[in-house]
Design a protein around this motif. Structure first.
Motif, short mmCIF file in Angstrom:
data_model
loop_
_atom_site.label_atom_id
_atom_site.label_comp_id
_atom_site.label_asym_id
_atom_site.label_seq_id
_atom_site.Cartn_x
_atom_site.Cartn_y
_atom_site.Cartn_z
N ASP A 9 0.86 -1.17 0.00
CA ASP A 9 0.00 0.00 0.00
C ASP A 9 0.91 1.23 0.00
O ASP A 9 2.08 1.16 0.40
N ALA A 10 0.38 2.36 -0.44
CA ALA A 10 1.22 3.56 -0.56
C ALA A 10 1.08 4.51 0.62
O ALA A 10 2.01 4.69 1.41
N GLY A 182 -5.00 -2.01 8.94
CA GLY A 182 -5.32 -3.37 9.34
C GLY A 182 -6.42 -3.99 8.51
O GLY A 182 -6.36 -5.17 8.15
N TRP A 183 -7.42 -3.18 8.14
CA TRP A 183 -8.53 -3.69 7.32
C TRP A 183 -8.05 -4.08 5.92
O TRP A 183 -8.58 -5.02 5.32
N ASP A 184 -7.05 -3.37 5.40
CA ASP A 184 -6.49 -3.67 4.07
C ASP A 184 -5.70 -4.97 4.12
O ASP A 184 -5.85 -5.84 3.24
N ALA A 189 -5.58 -10.69 3.00
CA ALA A 189 -5.45 -12.06 3.51
C ALA A 189 -6.64 -12.90 3.07
O ALA A 189 -6.49 -14.08 2.69
N GLY A 190 -7.83 -12.31 3.11
CA GLY A 190 -9.01 -13.03 2.64
C GLY A 190 -8.94 -13.36 1.16
O GLY A 190 -9.47 -14.38 0.72
N PRO A 212 -4.42 -10.17 9.49
CA PRO A 212 -3.07 -10.19 8.91
C PRO A 212 -2.27 -11.36 9.46
O PRO A 212 -2.46 -11.78 10.61
N HIS A 213 -1.36 -11.87 8.65
CA HIS A 213 -0.54 -12.99 9.09
C HIS A 213 0.56 -12.56 10.05
O HIS A 213 1.08 -13.38 10.81
#
Length: 230
Positions: A9-10, A182-184, A189-190, A212-213
């Protein structure tokens, strides 16, 4: 499976989104901003994100620059500074010149040196991303800069994550995806990516169907994680 591709992500991940307000607050004549800039920066970022989610679910896509300006307008009004047109313009101008976090150039260079492909996957429009990449001086370390504008919907819609496979021909499990949101990281991950949440503020994990992993306080050890996998 071996990690072949690292995708970032940027805004807030590679580029410091609070810098625009912080830099403006230090400039002469910005006394009203000096004490208010941390809250303005937080409100600006929060509304920017919230407006992308609302537009995504309402099927009302807009250029990320418009969403960014809308978020700033909310933040300035909340701080009682919405009447200062010159301040608004200065903050918007600075958003095109956001610096990278200190560890970013060396981290990206290490990933490239390891033979992995490196890319940005962002809500940002192509013009915004081009400006940020050039300003931060990280273009030489990137194989691609992917924008949601090519699919017309914001993250975490799966169409956005699909852009990585379309660009590189990868399977999802080959991709290490890194985000400060965190939502990204959860959404990715999904989708099937291996994901890292760069949790600089030490926030709780979002209660979502996926997680997240891994979590990190910054990006320094991303090359190590890419090497050993998740």
């Amino acid at each position: 499976m071996t990690i072949t591709t690292c995708v970032f992500d940027a805004y807030g991940t590679l580029f410091d989104v609070a810098a625009a307000a912080r830099i403006a607050a230090a400039e002469p004549g910005r006394d009203a901003l000096a004490g208010a800039w941390p809250q303005i920066a937080r409100d600006w970022r929060l509304k920017q994100l919230q407006y992308t989610w609302l537009r995504a679910v309402a099927d009302a896509h807009a250029d990320f620059w418009d969403v960014t300006a809308d978020g700033l307008d909310y933040a300035l009004e909340a701080a009682g500074l919405d009447g200062d047109a010159s301040l608004r313009q200065r903050l918007l101008d600075l958003y095109w010149e956001l610096p990278a976090y200190p560890e970013v150039p060396q981290m990206l260079a290490a990933l490239k040196a390891s033979g992995r492909r490196v890319a940005i996957l962002s809500n940002g429009s192509p013009g915004m991303l081009d400006g940020a990449v050039k300003s931060a001086g990280v273009g030489a370390h990137l194989d691609a800069v992917l924008s949601v504008e090519s699919v017309g919907v914001f993250k975490p819609h799966r169409k956005v994550y699909e852009l990585v496979g379309e660009q590189f021909g990868t399977e999802p499990e080959e991709v290490l995806f890194v985000s400060s949101n965190g939502w990204d990281a959860a959404g990715a991950a999904g989708f099937g990516f291996r994901t890292v949440w760069v949790n600089r503020a030490g926030e709780p994990v979002d209660r979502l169907p996926w997680r997240p992993h891994a979590q990190l306080p910054d990006l320094t050890t991303i090359p190590d994680l890419a090497e050993v996998g998740l």
